[in-house]
Design an enzyme around this catalytic site. Structure first.
Site, PDB file in Angstrom:
ATOM      1  N   CYS A  37      46.704  38.937  28.945  1.00  0.00           N
ATOM      2  CA  CYS A  37      45.583  39.169  29.869  1.00  0.00           C
ATOM      3  C   CYS A  37      44.412  38.229  29.558  1.00  0.00           C
ATOM      4  CB  CYS A  37      45.136  40.632  29.772  1.00  0.00           C
ATOM      5  SG  CYS A  37      43.539  40.988  30.511  1.00  0.00           S
ATOM      6  N   GLY A  38      44.022  37.420  30.546  1.00  0.00           N
ATOM      7  CA  GLY A  38      42.919  36.485  30.351  1.00  0.00           C
ATOM      8  C   GLY A  38      41.594  37.169  30.106  1.00  0.00           C
ATOM      9  N   CYS A  72      41.170  39.992  28.649  1.00  0.00           N
ATOM     10  CA  CYS A  72      41.201  40.513  27.277  1.00  0.00           C
ATOM     11  C   CYS A  72      40.902  39.404  26.271  1.00  0.00           C
ATOM     12  CB  CYS A  72      42.567  41.132  26.975  1.00  0.00           C
ATOM     13  SG  CYS A  72      43.071  42.439  28.123  1.00  0.00           S
TER      14      CYS A  72
END
Length: 489
Positions: free
Chosen positions: A70-71, A73
């Protein structure tokens, strides 16, 4: 007992107690040790085996559910670690932790995690009712949000010196003057103080402070180092203190009468919920243009709470604002007073793979109980929207022959929706077939493969997802359902 049996019994007793030791309670050192919780950059790394231990050991525990791919995250990670360091430096009794959601599906299911990152705040070991984290995603904001929950959200003021020191030390200070600190209005005030992180709060019941500030009844006062310097919100003696009314009052009066548009002020402009915006476009490098600001400011006090007066500097990084209004920098100085537009349904709205939605046909299409509808809410000037456009077109082409799937898009800067507000661009929402008007917000990678898996999986991304998300870590500037936000300057 026969003396011949005694040696045999002794041997049996020894055999039942290894090494000839008598049985008895084990010493603490002999108890099997509990699993030690690992740390990464000051953050506890939890699993289904260690969450219970963490809840027992840490009365205030913030848990981030993340996914490695997840970017958002990844962008949050350094801020999260920095927040842990800030809290430790301030001796704030809060512990930060994280859970790899795809690797710990039992925990993700237990806490209803459907998107990443999701943060939940646990108090006093209560596993069943954590509080959703709703604060900022930068270190100082995370630390402040938590600090106002484990400590007082407002400072108790006992004398004039303390009140004046608080007012002098911050740009925006809110003091609640309450004759009875046990009144339920005080609870309302403190609840608001927990989340209004851009302001500092105090409260008092001291008659001398009422007198010093010219008050005779319960009042919330905003002190500020600009414009009129002070704004009073009297508490209704019959109805009490309304949280929504006070919140709107503080947002409105905490803004400058004339606000210069930039990346820092735009969220407050959109959050003010004032429908009318008067925009003055000037080139602040030119003296003749700067002279116009005084007259613009003189008109603003008469429209406080009704019209936001906004200055847009065409010499600054505001090209997207100019594009939205169809202006060139050479057009300055000029005024614009935008109003809400309602787009008509295009005659060919359903003739291309990506269907075109507007406010007038959105409800009918999105909540069609026979269709699974996937909608991209975009802004024409949004770079992230433009970057994902090829993938969205390819997705629509891929599923164009699926009668129960519709891929659509809606210009959220030109269409007001009753169902919900759009807070960032692009926003992707999935409306599954069936009754109940269910809505699922898509938070994963914006490539064709992941989008396809989401559709094929009935509106959920498979837990093992290797695809990287686009680099932009956080959404474009916020918008909400007001004229101002639909302009998303």
């Amino acid at each position: 007992m026969s003396h011949q049996l005694l040696p045999v019994l002794l041997l049996l007793l020894r055999a039942s107690c290894p090494w000839g030791q008598e049985q008895g309670p084990k010493s603490p050192s002999e108890e099997p040790p509990e699993e030690e919780i690992p740390k990464e950059d000051g953050i506890l790394v939890l699993s289904r085996h260690t969450l219970g231990l963490a809840l027992r050991e840490h009365p205030a525990l913030l848990v981030e559910f993340y996914a490695p791919w997840c970017g958002h995250c990844k962008a949050l990670a350094p801020e999260y670690s920095k927040a842990a360091a800030l809290l430790a430096a301030e001796s704030t009794a809060v512990t930060l932790s994280k859970v790899d959601g795809p690797a710990q599906p039992e925990l993700a299911e237990e806490f209803g995690v459907t998107e990443y990152p999701t943060l939940k705040f646990f108090r006093n070991g209560n596993r069943t009712h954590p509080e959703e984290y709703t604060g900022p995603r930068e270190a100082e904001g995370i630390a402040e949000w938590l600090g106002r929950r484990v400590g007082p959200s407002a400072m108790r003021l006992e004398d004039e010196a303390a009140a004046q020191a608080l007012i002098d030390g911050r740009d925006l200070v809110v003091i609640g003057f309450f004759q009875d600190l046990q009144d339920e209005d005080v609870a309302t005030f403190l609840a608001l103080a927990r989340d209004a992180l851009d302001m500092t709060f105090g409260l008092t019941d001291r008659p001398r402070l009422f007198e010093q500030f010219g008050l005779t009844k319960d009042t919330v006062v905003l002190f500020k180092k600009f414009d009129e310097g002070r704004a009073d919100f009297p508490v209704d003696e019959e109805l009490g203190l309304d949280l929504g009314d006070l919140s709107r009052f503080l947002v409105t009066h905490s803004m400058h009468l004339v606000t210069e548009f930039n990346s820092q002020t735009s969220p407050k402009i959109f959050a003010a919920r004032i429908l009318n915006h008067l925009l003055l476009f000037v080139n602040q490098t030119l003296a003749a243009h700067r002279e116009l600001l005084a007259g613009f400011g003189e008109a603003a006090p008469h429209f406080r709470g009704q019209v936001l007066f906004v200055v847009v500097d065409v010499a600054a990084d505001n090209e997207h604002v100019l594009q939205y209004f169809g202006l060139k920098a050479e057009a300055a100085p000029t005024l614009r007073f935008p109003y809400l537009l309602s787009q008509e349904v295009p005659p060919d709205w359903d003739q291309r793979p990506v269907k075109t939605l507007v406010g007038k046909n959105f409800e009918q299409v999105a909540f069609d109980e026979t269709k699974n509808v996937f909608v991209k809410f975009y802004a024409p000037w949004c770079t992230h929207c433009k970057e994902m456009a090829p993938a969205w077109e390819a997705l629509a082409e891929k599923y164009r022959d699926h009668e129960d799937i519709i891929i659509a898009q809606l210009d959220a800067t030109a269409n007001e929706l009753d169902a919900f507000a759009v807070h960032s661009f692009p926003t992707l929402k999935y409306f599954p077939a069936g009754p109940g008007r269910k809505v699922i917000e898509y938070k994963s990678a914006r490539d064709l493969e992941t989008l396809s898996k989401f559709l094929d999986n009935g509106g959920a991304v498979p837990t093992e997802e290797p695809t990287e998300e686009p680099a932009a870590p956080f959404p474009e500037p916020r918008a909400n359902s007001t004229v101002g936000s639909k302009e998303e300057l």
